[in-house]
Design a protein around this motif. Structure first.
Motif, PDB file in Angstrom:
ATOM      1  N   ASP A 198      18.114 -22.192  24.327  1.00  0.00           N
ATOM      2  CA  ASP A 198      17.525 -21.375  22.860  1.00  0.00           C
ATOM      3  C   ASP A 198      16.859 -20.397  23.344  1.00  0.00           C
ATOM      4  O   ASP A 198      16.961 -19.433  22.589  1.00  0.00           O
ATOM      5  CB  ASP A 198      17.019 -22.409  22.178  1.00  0.00           C
ATOM      6  CG  ASP A 198      16.379 -21.847  21.066  1.00  0.00           C
ATOM      7  OD1 ASP A 198      17.150 -21.500  20.028  1.00  0.00           O
ATOM      8  OD2 ASP A 198      15.157 -22.091  20.693  1.00  0.00           O
ATOM      9  N   HIS A 199      16.110 -20.292  24.244  1.00  0.00           N
ATOM     10  CA  HIS A 199      15.079 -19.277  24.528  1.00  0.00           C
ATOM     11  C   HIS A 199      16.119 -18.006  25.011  1.00  0.00           C
ATOM     12  O   HIS A 199      15.708 -16.698  24.907  1.00  0.00           O
ATOM     13  CB  HIS A 199      13.958 -19.537  25.429  1.00  0.00           C
ATOM     14  CG  HIS A 199      12.845 -20.200  24.939  1.00  0.00           C
ATOM     15  ND1 HIS A 199      11.950 -19.937  23.890  1.00  0.00           N
ATOM     16  CD2 HIS A 199      12.487 -21.636  25.334  1.00  0.00           C
ATOM     17  CE1 HIS A 199      11.098 -20.595  23.549  1.00  0.00           C
ATOM     18  NE2 HIS A 199      11.463 -21.866  24.154  1.00  0.00           N
ATOM     19  N   SER A 200      16.830 -18.082  25.771  1.00  0.00           N
ATOM     20  CA  SER A 200      17.888 -17.157  26.415  1.00  0.00           C
ATOM     21  C   SER A 200      18.602 -16.567  25.076  1.00  0.00           C
ATOM     22  O   SER A 200      18.785 -15.446  25.150  1.00  0.00           O
ATOM     23  CB  SER A 200      18.978 -17.773  27.526  1.00  0.00           C
ATOM     24  OG  SER A 200      19.511 -18.593  26.859  1.00  0.00           O
ATOM     25  N   ILE A 201      18.964 -17.487  24.159  1.00  0.00           N
ATOM     26  CA  ILE A 201      19.558 -16.980  22.914  1.00  0.00           C
ATOM     27  C   ILE A 201      18.769 -15.755  22.338  1.00  0.00           C
ATOM     28  O   ILE A 201      19.211 -14.749  21.591  1.00  0.00           O
ATOM     29  CB  ILE A 201      20.438 -17.961  22.064  1.00  0.00           C
ATOM     30  CG1 ILE A 201      21.444 -18.558  22.808  1.00  0.00           C
ATOM     31  CG2 ILE A 201      20.696 -17.445  20.776  1.00  0.00           C
ATOM     32  CD1 ILE A 201      21.932 -19.865  22.188  1.00  0.00           C
ATOM     33  N   LYS A 202      17.429 -16.282  21.964  1.00  0.00           N
ATOM     34  CA  LYS A 202      16.421 -15.623  21.261  1.00  0.00           C
ATOM     35  C   LYS A 202      16.016 -14.298  22.141  1.00  0.00           C
ATOM     36  O   LYS A 202      15.126 -13.592  21.533  1.00  0.00           O
ATOM     37  CB  LYS A 202      15.262 -16.444  20.804  1.00  0.00           C
ATOM     38  CG  LYS A 202      15.765 -17.516  19.633  1.00  0.00           C
ATOM     39  CD  LYS A 202      14.440 -18.222  19.258  1.00  0.00           C
ATOM     40  CE  LYS A 202      14.706 -19.364  18.331  1.00  0.00           C
ATOM     41  NZ  LYS A 202      13.714 -20.350  18.067  1.00  0.00           N
ATOM     42  N   ARG A 203      16.282 -14.455  23.410  1.00  0.00           N
ATOM     43  CA  ARG A 203      15.627 -13.366  24.378  1.00  0.00           C
ATOM     44  C   ARG A 203      14.239 -13.508  24.323  1.00  0.00           C
ATOM     45  O   ARG A 203      13.447 -12.368  24.450  1.00  0.00           O
ATOM     46  CB  ARG A 203      16.265 -12.116  24.157  1.00  0.00           C
ATOM     47  CG  ARG A 203      17.891 -12.163  24.218  1.00  0.00           C
ATOM     48  CD  ARG A 203      18.304 -10.763  24.689  1.00  0.00           C
ATOM     49  NE  ARG A 203      19.640 -10.769  24.525  1.00  0.00           N
ATOM     50  CZ  ARG A 203      20.681 -11.052  25.548  1.00  0.00           C
ATOM     51  NH1 ARG A 203      19.930 -11.582  26.753  1.00  0.00           N
ATOM     52  NH2 ARG A 203      21.771 -10.750  25.342  1.00  0.00           N
ATOM     53  N   LYS A 204      13.599 -14.706  24.411  1.00  0.00           N
ATOM     54  CA  LYS A 204      12.403 -14.603  23.942  1.00  0.00           C
ATOM     55  C   LYS A 204      11.772 -15.724  25.162  1.00  0.00           C
ATOM     56  O   LYS A 204      12.291 -16.559  25.580  1.00  0.00           O
ATOM     57  CB  LYS A 204      11.681 -15.351  22.934  1.00  0.00           C
ATOM     58  CG  LYS A 204      10.309 -15.488  22.587  1.00  0.00           C
ATOM     59  CD  LYS A 204       9.922 -16.036  21.137  1.00  0.00           C
ATOM     60  CE  LYS A 204       8.516 -15.973  21.202  1.00  0.00           C
ATOM     61  NZ  LYS A 204       8.302 -16.714  19.870  1.00  0.00           N
ATOM     62  N   LYS A 205      10.574 -15.176  26.046  1.00  0.00           N
ATOM     63  CA  LYS A 205      10.351 -15.827  27.151  1.00  0.00           C
ATOM     64  C   LYS A 205       9.662 -17.188  26.773  1.00  0.00           C
ATOM     65  O   LYS A 205       8.697 -17.081  26.134  1.00  0.00           O
ATOM     66  CB  LYS A 205       9.287 -15.017  28.001  1.00  0.00           C
ATOM     67  CG  LYS A 205       8.732 -15.624  29.306  1.00  0.00           C
ATOM     68  CD  LYS A 205       7.893 -14.839  30.134  1.00  0.00           C
ATOM     69  CE  LYS A 205       7.103 -15.555  31.272  1.00  0.00           C
ATOM     70  NZ  LYS A 205       6.096 -14.466  31.919  1.00  0.00           N
TER      71      LYS A 205
END
Length: 64
Positions: free
Chosen positions: A33-40
């Motif tokens: 999910d974080h990789s999809i949102k590009r959020k650390k």
């Protein structure tokens, strides 16, 4: 459907292993999910707080 699968696995092997599997899959889902949102992910920054919450959940399971 997944509940039935987890129940069946729990009947064959120790009941803790399906819980460990769910825990690991949840972590993997969170990373995806974080990789999809590009959020650390914040658990890399605040690892101590992230582990403390999980330890509160796991500790009663280990004490029984």
């Amino acid at each position: 459907m997944s509940f039935l699968l987890i129940y069946a696995i729990g009947q064959v092997i120790s009941p803790i292993w399906p819980l460990v599997l769910i825990f690991v899959l949840a972590w993997i889902g969170q990373i995806i999910d974080h990789s999809i949102k590009r959020k650390k992910p914040s658990f890399f920054k605040y690892l101590r707080f992230s582990l403390a919450g999980r330890l509160r959940v796991v500790k009663p399971l280990l004490m029984t």
